[in-house]
Every structure is written in C-alpha cells, then in structure tokens.
Scaffold this active site. Sequence first.
Site, mmCIF file in Angstrom:
data_model
loop_
_atom_site.group_PDB
_atom_site.id
_atom_site.type_symbol
_atom_site.label_atom_id
_atom_site.label_comp_id
_atom_site.label_asym_id
_atom_site.label_seq_id
_atom_site.Cartn_x
_atom_site.Cartn_y
_atom_site.Cartn_z
ATOM 1 N N GLY A 139 8.581 -0.187 26.518
ATOM 2 C CA GLY A 139 8.626 -1.477 25.584
ATOM 3 C C GLY A 139 9.858 -2.266 25.205
ATOM 4 N N ASP A 140 10.778 -1.680 25.565
ATOM 5 C CA ASP A 140 12.305 -2.159 25.166
ATOM 6 C C ASP A 140 12.554 -3.370 25.946
ATOM 7 O OD1 ASP A 140 12.560 -0.729 22.752
ATOM 8 O OD2 ASP A 140 13.976 0.689 23.831
ATOM 9 N N LYS B 191 2.040 -9.768 16.856
ATOM 10 C CA LYS B 191 2.852 -10.985 16.301
ATOM 11 C C LYS B 191 2.441 -12.230 17.146
ATOM 12 C CE LYS B 191 5.265 -8.967 13.301
ATOM 13 N NZ LYS B 191 4.709 -8.896 11.616
ATOM 14 N N ASN C 185 0.946 -1.187 -0.170
ATOM 15 C CA ASN C 185 0.047 0.012 0.022
ATOM 16 C C ASN C 185 0.889 1.297 0.004
ATOM 17 O OD1 ASN C 185 0.953 0.304 2.571
ATOM 18 N ND2 ASN C 185 -1.136 0.092 3.584
ATOM 19 N N TYR D 273 2.753 -4.015 19.333
ATOM 20 C CA TYR D 273 3.363 -4.638 18.253
ATOM 21 C C TYR D 273 3.992 -6.028 18.457
ATOM 22 C CZ TYR D 273 7.204 -6.182 15.058
ATOM 23 O OH TYR D 273 7.995 -7.134 14.180
ATOM 24 N N SER E 287 8.449 -12.433 14.928
ATOM 25 C CA SER E 287 9.414 -11.677 15.621
ATOM 26 C C SER E 287 9.885 -12.225 16.700
ATOM 27 C CB SER E 287 8.893 -10.141 15.841
ATOM 28 O OG SER E 287 9.823 -9.471 16.502
#
Length: 341
Positions: free
Chosen positions: A297-298, A154, A32, A150, A125
């Site tokens: 989030g890391d 997954k 897209n 994210y 991932s």
Amino acid sequence: MKILVTGGLGFIGSHTVVELQNKGFDVVIIDNLSNSSESVLKGIVAITGKEPQFEKLDLREKASVQTFFKKHNDVSSVIHFAASKAVGESVKNPLLYYENNIASLIYLLQELQEKTEAHFIFSSSCTVYGQADEMPIDESAPIKPAMSPYGNTKQIGEEIISDVAKMSSINAILLRYFNPIGSHPSAEIGELPIGVPQNLVPFITQTGIGLRKELMVYGNDYPTVDGTCIRDYIHVVDLAKAHVVALERLLENKNEDKVEIFNLGTGIGSSVLEVISSFEKVSGKPFPYKIVDRREGDVTMAYASTDKANTILGWKTASSLDQAMESAWNWEQKIRKNNFQ
C-alpha cells in the site's frame, strides 16, 4: 458563527479548533474518542482561553447525527476530519474503513443538503493520486486506482461530495494534504495515537523516549535518493491555518466553483532516513532503526505542488521539517513526563 468540527479532538482537528477559536469562531466538536481523548479539551482551553462545545457521538449512527443537527440547527458549516486514517490498517480491515469513512460522510451531507446554504471542508489526502507520474504533484494530476482501502475512501468521499454539491446548496473545498506532523508550539496539544502509532513521526518520538524498541523502515530499495520512501511533511499548525482560510473563503462567497480542490504541503520531499536524521538533530541523540521488507500500500514518492493554495488561498507554510520535528519531540517529552509523575 458556530462551526462543527468532526474529529475535533484528534490530531489535526484539535489544532484546527484552536485556530478557529483564535479567529473568533464558536466551535462545536463531534468525536467518538476512538483515537483521541477528552483531555485534549484542556489543552485547547489552555491555548485559547475558551472551551468549545463537545458532543461524544459516533457518526456511523445515523439517528445520532440527525439528533445532533436538530439540537444544533444553527450549524451549517462543517470541517470534517472524523475518519480512520492508517494505510496498513485499512489493508487488513477494509470494511472498518468503508463503514467509518463513507457512512459518516453520507449522514453529514444528508443533513447539510437540507440547509438553504451550507459549507463543507473535507479532510482529503494525497493518497488519492496513488503513485503520481510526476513530481511535484499538482491538483490536475490524474486520480489513479487507489493503492489501499484508506486511499479509496478518500477518492470515493471526494466523488460523493462533488455529486451532492451539484444538486444542493452545499459549497465545498477538498483539502488534499500530505503528511501532517508536529504539535502546537505551546506543547498543550499534539499527536496522541492510541496504541502503536500508525504514522512515522509519533513512532519516532515514542522510540526516542524509550516507549518503542526501534523503528522498522519499510524498504530501502525504492528508486529514491537513499532507497526509502519520500513524503511531504507539513507542520500541523500550518495545516490547521489552511482550513480556516478555506472556510473563510466559502463564508465570504469567494469560491469560484461549487467544489474546489487544493493541495496542502510544503512542496519539499523528505525520505524516511532524512526524517530520522532530523529527529537526531533536534533531540541530540542517535536513533535505532532496522530496514525490513516493503509494506503493501505504500507509494514510492509523494510531495506537493503548492502553487494553487499559495496563489488562490494566499496560504503558505511557515515551518521547516526540523521545526516541526522539534515541536513533536517537545510534545512527546511533556506528555511522558506528565504521565509518569
């Protein structure tokens, strides 16, 4: 045989299209162009001498997906890259990630489950592992609660594929890869993020070329060798070749289960500061960065056990961190030169 590659003009997708065409496959791309450019087609042609079919299409539009499969009714093998992929952005805009990453997957699988035989390669991932208890991470490591939307998409994606495969003709391979970097050695294609890069290496190369002032290193108080996060950085060409090997495994009916899972990485963990040092080595110039607070989030550390992919797929990485970084830097210099001429 015609292979559908969704997100085929993106970073990993375009390199996989090259490897597929080099192996003699006919490729049709869906993209897209939300984080890619149609100009990537020129790079693919320059490398392979062949232009893949291209359909500009948003996989979130169910009717468009249905129309595509009516038009291309000979497509029964899909390599699915099309997804939003930035951890930080997913924390800020979770609904975007759930819509884009889950709805598009469902619509593809709805079409494939109608086939008498179908093959599906999923771009998963290492984020599905969260902060793993042991290093290196192998495929038997527990799937922990996701640390970002994210990562959750997954995990959910893998569950959806497994459920659908049990009840349909779909055979699938889930490829859990670590951190892809670099570019094709020809420098005809590479990572080309739109706007501010969300990934480390393109931000480094853009800073090196003068497009960014400095890199923010998120935290230097992690329990690692130098206090910065550790990841497994894999050359994108090595990664692309693994997708072709996985597809051939399904096409030749060599898979032992309806759904198989493989980690794809180098097996070597590198810290953020080690990646910066690699850039300084290949570029021959000092690099500006600043230590700031940790980012939500890391995970602290993630690098792969590649034994399963090495043994069962017969696949191994060929490039070092320095080689991958050098290819990324060559790509950055080329695109900036061309843009400013």
